[in-house]
Design an enzyme around this catalytic site. Sequence first.
Site, PDB file in Angstrom:
ATOM      1  N   HIS A 184      -2.724  -4.395 -10.962  1.00 37.83           N
ATOM      2  CA  HIS A 184      -3.587  -3.266 -11.327  1.00 37.83           C
ATOM      3  C   HIS A 184      -3.999  -3.363 -12.785  1.00 37.83           C
ATOM      4  O   HIS A 184      -3.229  -3.800 -13.645  1.00 37.83           O
ATOM      5  CB  HIS A 184      -2.864  -1.937 -11.091  1.00 37.83           C
TER       6      HIS A 184
ATOM      7  N   CYS B 276      -5.138   5.622  -3.901  1.00 39.00           N
ATOM      8  CA  CYS B 276      -4.385   4.364  -3.863  1.00 39.00           C
ATOM      9  C   CYS B 276      -2.987   4.666  -4.379  1.00 39.00           C
ATOM     10  O   CYS B 276      -2.822   5.008  -5.557  1.00 39.00           O
ATOM     11  CB  CYS B 276      -5.077   3.307  -4.714  1.00 39.00           C
TER      12      CYS B 276
ATOM     13  N   GLU C 276     -10.511  -0.661  -5.317  1.00 37.77           N
ATOM     14  CA  GLU C 276      -9.499  -1.543  -4.747  1.00 37.77           C
ATOM     15  C   GLU C 276     -10.109  -2.892  -4.365  1.00 37.77           C
ATOM     16  O   GLU C 276     -11.197  -2.940  -3.773  1.00 37.77           O
ATOM     17  CB  GLU C 276      -8.869  -0.910  -3.504  1.00 37.77           C
TER      18      GLU C 276
ATOM     19  N   CYS D   6       0.868  -1.184   0.000  1.00 41.63           N
ATOM     20  CA  CYS D   6       0.000   0.000   0.000  1.00 41.63           C
ATOM     21  C   CYS D   6       0.900   1.227   0.000  1.00 41.63           C
ATOM     22  O   CYS D   6       1.608   1.482   0.978  1.00 41.63           O
ATOM     23  CB  CYS D   6      -0.916   0.000   1.212  1.00 41.63           C
TER      24      CYS D   6
ATOM     25  N   GLY E 193      -1.835   2.160  -6.954  1.00 43.02           N
ATOM     26  CA  GLY E 193      -2.635   2.367  -8.147  1.00 43.02           C
ATOM     27  C   GLY E 193      -2.229   3.608  -8.917  1.00 43.02           C
ATOM     28  O   GLY E 193      -2.273   3.627 -10.159  1.00 43.02           O
TER      29      GLY E 193
END
Length: 282
Positions: A166, A224, A215, A76, A227
């Site tokens: 992703h 994110c 997510e 993350c 992301g």
Amino acid sequence: MKLSFTKMQGCANDYLYLDCRTSGVPEKIVPLAQKLSARHFSVGADGIICICAPRTPGADGTMRIFNADGSEAQMCGNGIRCVAEWLHVHDPACAEKSVLKIDTQSGLKTLTRMGEELWQVEMGVYSAMAADLPAVNMGEGPLVRCPLEVDGKPWNVTCISVGNPHCVTLVDDVDSLKLEAIGPAFECHPNFPERINTEFVEVVDATHLKMRVWERGSGETWACGTGTCATVAALVEQGLCPVGEDVHVALRGGELTIRVLPGKQLLMTGAATTVYEGIAEV
């Protein structure tokens, strides 16, 4: 039982941070994450992040992430900046350092303090190959500008792994999307056996983007970090964003700055803010 936590957010990507350096991850972390993450009914968050003892010699800590549904994530980007800020504030040894190293489920990450509550993360190398996501029924890759049918509608996607998977797609008007209607079908698409995070991106110009994200395990979040990195990487692969320059990505919760370096290395810079310290009855 009372549980102490710190609520922190990076671009409104908010988690509850637990000091697990001595105790280890709580035994019932999955139901705990599900319970405490429930908005309106509990503390409310995108999940729980456990700050654990380092695994790698010379590292300053380990980050483990448990989403709002209890599933564990590998990485993350917004969370790791908050872990660095937490260690800077709460660990005297870390407070003296401008560079911290933090273990994650996708490897060791290096972070540099750029200012008050501002951190830059060396996110590592990205990949567009199917085996690294993983993805199936799409060829070996690079998975750039690939057709993907979702709920009977054709989409054009670029798939990027930055330690977690992703799927990035371009749209004309990101604000008008009803993500709650389309996000789950992307997340659980059979081409992505471990589920996928999906970024919907509007190009403003070569160095300015607008993005919303669905997510896996959390639904739509306001930001994110991984992301955002995957988004800029995907647009570099398509020739829409430059290599070696800062790209500014506007998210619902704020802005992140991403730079793709030669060799597909990624840098991410953004804020990490403490919201409050709390105690929950669990």
